[in-house]
Enzyme design. Structure first.
Site, PDB file in Angstrom:
ATOM      1  N   ASP A  84       0.848  -1.207   0.000  1.00  0.00           N
ATOM      2  CA  ASP A  84       0.000   0.000   0.000  1.00  0.00           C
ATOM      3  C   ASP A  84       0.876   1.246   0.000  1.00  0.00           C
ATOM      4  OD1 ASP A  84       0.907  -0.074   2.629  1.00  0.00           O
ATOM      5  OD2 ASP A  84      -1.061  -0.324   3.536  1.00  0.00           O
TER       6      ASP A  84
ATOM      7  N   ASN B  55      -7.463  -0.453  13.890  1.00  0.00           N
ATOM      8  CA  ASN B  55      -8.895  -0.493  13.580  1.00  0.00           C
ATOM      9  C   ASN B  55      -9.269  -1.720  12.750  1.00  0.00           C
ATOM     10  OD1 ASN B  55      -7.799   0.114  11.127  1.00  0.00           O
ATOM     11  ND2 ASN B  55      -8.904   2.029  10.804  1.00  0.00           N
TER      12      ASN B  55
ATOM     13  N   GLU C 289      -9.600  -0.389   4.788  1.00  0.00           N
ATOM     14  CA  GLU C 289     -10.100   0.184   6.038  1.00  0.00           C
ATOM     15  C   GLU C 289     -11.438  -0.449   6.408  1.00  0.00           C
ATOM     16  OE1 GLU C 289      -8.280   2.173   7.754  1.00  0.00           O
ATOM     17  OE2 GLU C 289      -7.270   3.705   6.542  1.00  0.00           O
TER      18      GLU C 289
ATOM     19  N   HIS D 207      -7.696  -2.759  10.007  1.00  0.00           N
ATOM     20  CA  HIS D 207      -7.407  -2.686   8.571  1.00  0.00           C
ATOM     21  C   HIS D 207      -6.241  -3.602   8.180  1.00  0.00           C
ATOM     22  CE1 HIS D 207      -4.545   1.060   8.982  1.00  0.00           C
ATOM     23  NE2 HIS D 207      -3.835  -0.048   8.994  1.00  0.00           N
TER      24      HIS D 207
HETATM   25  C1  GLP Z   1      -0.498   1.086   8.305  1.00  0.00           C
HETATM   26  C2  GLP Z   1      -0.349   0.461   6.909  1.00  0.00           C
HETATM   27  C3  GLP Z   1      -0.445  -1.040   6.951  1.00  0.00           C
HETATM   28  C4  GLP Z   1       0.209  -1.535   8.210  1.00  0.00           C
HETATM   29  C5  GLP Z   1      -0.676  -1.156   9.367  1.00  0.00           C
HETATM   30  C6  GLP Z   1      -0.120  -1.483  10.724  1.00  0.00           C
HETATM   31  O1  GLP Z   1      -1.272   2.238   8.243  1.00  0.00           O
HETATM   32  N1  GLP Z   1      -1.278   0.952   5.956  1.00  0.00           N
HETATM   33  O2  GLP Z   1       0.147  -1.602   5.789  1.00  0.00           O
HETATM   34  O3  GLP Z   1       0.362  -2.933   8.152  1.00  0.00           O
HETATM   35  O4  GLP Z   1      -1.056   0.220   9.286  1.00  0.00           O
HETATM   36  O5  GLP Z   1       0.949  -0.633  11.024  1.00  0.00           O
HETATM   37  P1  GLP Z   1       1.939  -0.805  12.241  1.00  0.00           P
HETATM   38  O6  GLP Z   1       2.687  -2.066  12.000  1.00  0.00           O
HETATM   39  O7  GLP Z   1       2.823   0.406  12.210  1.00  0.00           O
HETATM   40  O8  GLP Z   1       1.085  -0.879  13.471  1.00  0.00           O
END
Ligand code: GLP
Length: 243
Positions: A69, A136, A143, A138
């Site tokens: 992403d 959340n 989302e 996602h």
């Molecule tokens: C981010 C990204 C995701 C990521 C997730 C968790 O916003 N869009 O690809 O896996 O949220 O992030 P983190 O590992 O920093 O908690």
């Protein structure tokens, strides 16, 4: 629906343990086509993988890496950009690069075209989808509201994702829009690894794995996949009754 394989690992060795498993996978299939997430969760894993590569224990030389992403409206080089993170955390540390790295071309193309290109790049299927878990629920930028049929697309970011971009990933301004590999494409991968660490993810991991599947927690749809492996540290797995 099959049960996911949940691997609960000590927090102190989580990165090294998952890296060792990844190394075995890469030796089995050096031409691995993988999508990689960014964020805080995979960063220590990528550091461990880079160290293994430097020691000659694994090589990405024949692998194809596709970014999961990306933000649409952050400038080139912004530290929060997915491409910046994966370069900083992994690619720039490798003694030799992967055969191919597909960033999401938000600078060169209109967002819809960049999303279409990402979709075409993954249309032949991924061998392995590595994904993280948002607070959340996602997955990538799928989302809340996303379903198992959600395509690769341009998406408005949730307030939670905007907040994480500025507060945790150092974005110089608040992004509003992202591009994500759709849950539908992620579910087409031959195998999925869900990476989850830390106490703050314990409740969302429990919801994702143990409550009925729902668009309110898009990660819950990952359980439809027959080869879902969850790599959680003990803090993140704390509220699971099944692990
Ligand atoms: C981010 C990204 C995701 C990521 C997730 C968790 O916003 N869009 O690809 O896996 O949220 O992030 P983190 O590992 O920093 O908690």
């Amino acid at each position: 629906m099959s049960s996911p394989a949940v691997h609960v690992l000590p927090a102190r060795s989580w990165a090294a343990d998952v890296a060792a498993e990844f190394g075995r996978r890469l030796i089995q299939q050096p031409r691995l086509r993988i999508c990689l997430p960014t964020g805080d969760t995979p960063a220590p894993l990528y550091a461990a993988l880079a160290e293994m590569a430097i020691r000659g224990e694994l090589s990405f030389a024949l692998a194809t890496i596709i970014l999961l992403d990306e933000y649409v409206d952050l400038p080139v080089g912004d530290p929060a950009r997915g491409a910046s993170q994966v370069r900083h955390d992994l690619l720039d540390r490798l003694p030799s690069g992967p055969a191919r790295f597909h960033a999401i071309r938000v600078d060169e193309l209109a967002p819809e075209r960049a999303a279409a290109e990402l979709d075409a790049t993954t249309a032949d299927g991924l061998d392995l989808a590595l994904v993280g878990l948002g607070l959340n629920g996602h997955v990538g930028f799928n989302e809340p509201g996303s379903t198992a049929q959600s395509p690769t697309r341009v998406v408005p970011l949730s307030r939670a994702s905007v907040q994480v971009a500025t507060a945790e990933y150092g974005a110089k301004r608040a992004p509003s829009t992202g591009i994500t590999l759709g849950l539908a494409r992620i579910l087409e991968a031959a195998e999925i690894w869900l990476l989850v660490t830390g106490e703050r993810k314990a409740d969302v991991l429990r919801r994702a794995l143990e409550e009925p599947e729902t668009p309110d927690c898009p990660a819950s749809f990952l359980r439809r996949h027959a080869r879902l492996h969850v790599f959680a540290d003990d803090a993140a797995a704390d509220l699971l009754t099944s692990a």
